[in-house]
Write a protein that holds these residues in place. Structure first.
Motif, mmCIF file in Angstrom:
data_model
loop_
_atom_site.group_PDB
_atom_site.id
_atom_site.type_symbol
_atom_site.label_atom_id
_atom_site.label_comp_id
_atom_site.label_asym_id
_atom_site.label_seq_id
_atom_site.Cartn_x
_atom_site.Cartn_y
_atom_site.Cartn_z
ATOM 1 N N GLY A 73 54.054 50.499 27.056
ATOM 2 C CA GLY A 73 52.445 50.827 27.316
ATOM 3 C C GLY A 73 51.986 49.800 28.410
ATOM 4 N N HIS A 74 52.874 49.321 29.281
ATOM 5 C CA HIS A 74 52.228 48.144 29.881
ATOM 6 C C HIS A 74 53.765 48.279 31.249
ATOM 7 C CE1 HIS A 74 49.416 45.733 27.949
ATOM 8 N NE2 HIS A 74 50.200 46.408 26.878
ATOM 9 N N GLU A 75 53.241 49.713 32.747
ATOM 10 C CA GLU A 75 54.015 49.481 33.367
ATOM 11 C C GLU A 75 53.815 48.535 34.573
ATOM 12 O OE1 GLU A 75 54.147 53.068 36.565
ATOM 13 O OE2 GLU A 75 52.606 52.864 35.375
ATOM 14 N N THR A 76 53.097 47.709 34.499
ATOM 15 C CA THR A 76 52.812 46.748 35.537
ATOM 16 C C THR A 76 53.082 45.030 35.055
ATOM 17 O OG1 THR A 76 52.350 48.373 37.450
ATOM 18 C CG2 THR A 76 51.726 45.560 37.740
ATOM 19 N N TYR A 77 53.509 44.313 35.342
ATOM 20 C CA TYR A 77 53.159 42.510 35.248
ATOM 21 C C TYR A 77 52.235 41.862 36.473
ATOM 22 C CZ TYR A 77 55.164 44.986 31.092
ATOM 23 O OH TYR A 77 56.067 46.102 29.984
ATOM 24 N N SER A 78 52.186 41.233 35.936
ATOM 25 C CA SER A 78 52.196 39.612 36.868
ATOM 26 C C SER A 78 53.435 38.703 36.371
ATOM 27 C CB SER A 78 51.100 38.927 36.883
ATOM 28 O OG SER A 78 50.417 40.026 37.736
ATOM 29 N N ARG A 133 42.385 36.733 40.087
ATOM 30 C CA ARG A 133 42.604 36.473 37.786
ATOM 31 C C ARG A 133 41.818 35.329 37.580
ATOM 32 N NH1 ARG A 133 47.973 32.307 35.605
ATOM 33 N NH2 ARG A 133 47.181 33.653 33.560
ATOM 34 N N LYS A 134 41.567 34.141 38.310
ATOM 35 C CA LYS A 134 40.851 32.507 38.013
ATOM 36 C C LYS A 134 39.514 33.804 38.035
ATOM 37 C CE LYS A 134 38.587 28.479 39.515
ATOM 38 N NZ LYS A 134 38.403 27.308 39.836
ATOM 39 N N ILE A 135 38.954 34.368 38.871
ATOM 40 C CA ILE A 135 37.194 34.919 38.307
ATOM 41 C C ILE A 135 37.496 36.297 37.432
ATOM 42 C CG2 ILE A 135 35.831 36.905 39.605
ATOM 43 C CD1 ILE A 135 37.121 35.890 42.462
ATOM 44 N N ALA A 136 38.463 37.204 37.010
ATOM 45 C CA ALA A 136 38.075 37.806 36.053
ATOM 46 C C ALA A 136 39.296 37.156 34.941
ATOM 47 C CB ALA A 136 38.804 39.672 36.595
ATOM 48 N N ALA A 137 39.346 36.212 35.057
ATOM 49 C CA ALA A 137 40.507 35.387 33.780
ATOM 50 C C ALA A 137 39.989 36.511 32.292
ATOM 51 C CB ALA A 137 40.175 34.345 33.413
ATOM 52 N N GLU A 138 39.651 36.963 31.648
ATOM 53 C CA GLU A 138 39.090 37.341 30.615
ATOM 54 C C GLU A 138 39.787 38.720 30.974
ATOM 55 O OE1 GLU A 138 34.476 38.117 29.707
ATOM 56 O OE2 GLU A 138 34.493 38.297 31.522
ATOM 57 N N TYR A 139 39.736 39.499 31.565
ATOM 58 C CA TYR A 139 40.809 40.754 31.544
ATOM 59 C C TYR A 139 41.753 40.317 31.820
ATOM 60 C CZ TYR A 139 42.617 44.835 33.725
ATOM 61 O OH TYR A 139 43.519 45.639 33.643
ATOM 62 N N TYR A 140 42.657 39.852 32.960
ATOM 63 C CA TYR A 140 43.746 39.372 33.310
ATOM 64 C C TYR A 140 44.485 37.994 32.441
ATOM 65 C CZ TYR A 140 42.644 41.383 37.691
ATOM 66 O OH TYR A 140 42.940 42.792 38.066
ATOM 67 N N ASP A 141 43.879 37.110 31.835
ATOM 68 C CA ASP A 141 44.416 37.207 31.011
ATOM 69 C C ASP A 141 44.986 37.490 29.866
ATOM 70 O OD1 ASP A 141 44.859 34.335 32.756
ATOM 71 O OD2 ASP A 141 43.537 33.336 31.803
ATOM 72 N N ASN A 142 44.765 38.751 29.404
ATOM 73 C CA ASN A 142 45.221 39.192 27.901
ATOM 74 C C ASN A 142 45.881 40.180 27.951
ATOM 75 O OD1 ASN A 142 43.058 37.822 26.390
ATOM 76 N ND2 ASN A 142 41.399 39.285 27.435
ATOM 77 N N LEU A 143 46.561 40.593 29.715
ATOM 78 C CA LEU A 143 47.659 41.093 30.156
ATOM 79 C C LEU A 143 49.019 40.474 29.602
ATOM 80 C CD1 LEU A 143 46.044 42.587 33.181
ATOM 81 C CD2 LEU A 143 46.191 43.766 31.153
ATOM 82 N N PRO A 144 49.738 41.489 29.511
ATOM 83 C CA PRO A 144 51.564 40.444 29.248
ATOM 84 C C PRO A 144 51.895 40.026 30.328
ATOM 85 C CG PRO A 144 51.106 42.780 28.102
ATOM 86 C CD PRO A 144 50.004 43.179 29.145
#
Length: 318
Positions: free
Chosen positions: A234-239, A272-283
């Motif tokens: 279910g996760h296609e792109t990863y940082s 990532r810092k600005i939208a941390a609540e979104y990106y930090d939750n991604l694998p």
């Protein structure tokens, strides 16, 4: 709508998610501008490799190959990611698109193989039609998925990655040659001949070996697999948020990059810092070396472990 849980937002179509992100964080728009420092960094990298070509011309062969892997490979792989930045017009901006194409050819010189113009054409398709069967040449062929299915064969596949990336477009999505590709090729071949004529065969071998080794079994090459191979369903792109981002123009910030491809790599950590609540939750990953190890040793992962889409409707290709 903006108060919805971020975990729920991850299930929305990407364009809707981006609208929501920009509505909540309009300051992200201020990051959508060229990075002038990229120009000077690329120039210094080219000059560094020119100095290396001179240094290795009289060394023993063992030191030529050692230097190509230990030093030149890092520079040349990093340069390919600088060309990736240039392909997104991060050097001179969209209003000077042709300046970026010429500068990409300049950055291409120490790599030894002409590819900057072709890369830009295919990479734009990758962003527009991620995973599209027959369009996105980042997707391995059926043969690669079928044959490279054991740990040993996957190990060989990792070593040969630069060859597959070079020849895969010819089988998946061949395109007519453009005049810019001809210029890119003529400029590169001329440069290679000049290196051989003035500095000798060792400098030429160092240049080509640095590219082949750096894009093959090399820590930085973990990004090829880390970016889009589905280690988690279910996760296609990863940082990737490890230290090698310092050498790779932050290409590890790959979710951020695909969300905002017109933001230079320098500014992706701010996204990532600005939208941390979104990106930090991604694998995400912290080690490209571990990604390479897991890819080779995990029997459930192979070149088949990519999301492939059968695109519908009319497509606009580069």
């Amino acid at each position: 709508m903006l108060g919805i849980a971020w975990n729920a937002l991850q299930t929305l179509p990407n364009f809707i998610l981006l609208v929501i992100l920009l509505a909540k964080y309009p300051e992200i728009k201020s990051l959508m501008k060229p990075d002038p420092n990229l120009i000077w960094i690329i120039i210094m990298m080219v000059l560094t490799q020119l100095a290396a070509f001179y240094i290795v011309k009289d060394l023993d062969w063992k030191w030529v190959i050692f230097g190509a892997y230990a030093f030149g490979s890092c520079i040349n792989h990093s340069m390919t990611l600088g060309i990736h930045e240039i392909a997104h017009n991060a050097a001179f901006g969209n209003c000077k698109a042709m300046w970026n194409r010429w500068f990409g050819m300049f950055a291409n010189l120490p790599i030894g193989i002409p590819y900057s113009v072709s890369f830009k054409r295919y990479h734009m398709d990758h962003h527009r039609y991620l995973g599209a069967d027959g369009v996105d040449v980042d997707i391995p062929t059926d043969f690669e998925g079928w044959f490279f299915c054991t740990a040993f064969r996957k190990f060989i596949w990792v070593i040969l990655q630069p060859l597959f990336y070079a020849f895969r477009p010819l089988f998946i999505n061949p395109k007519p040659i453009t005049y810019l590709e001809v210029i890119n090729t003529v400029a590169q071949v001329t440069f290679d001949i000049l290196i051989y004529y003035f500095l000798g065969i060792k400098s030429l071998v160092y240049m080509l070996a640095a590219s082949l080794l750096g894009l093959g079994l090399h820590p930085i090459s973990g990004h090829f697999i880390a970016e889009h191979y589905m280690f988690l369903k279910g996760h296609e792109t990863y940082s990737y948020y490890g230290p090698l981002n310092l050498l790779t123009f932050n290409v590890g910030y790959h979710n951020e990059h695909h969300d905002f491809p017109n933001i230079p790599g320098k500014s992706l950590p701010l996204v990532r810092k600005i939208a941390a609540e979104y990106y930090d939750n991604l694998p995400h990953y912290n080690s490209w070396i571990k990604v390479l190890y897991d890819f080779v040793m995990d029997d459930t992962i192979s070149p088949y472990s990519r999301m492939k889409r059968h695109q519908k409707g009319e497509m606009v290709l580069e």
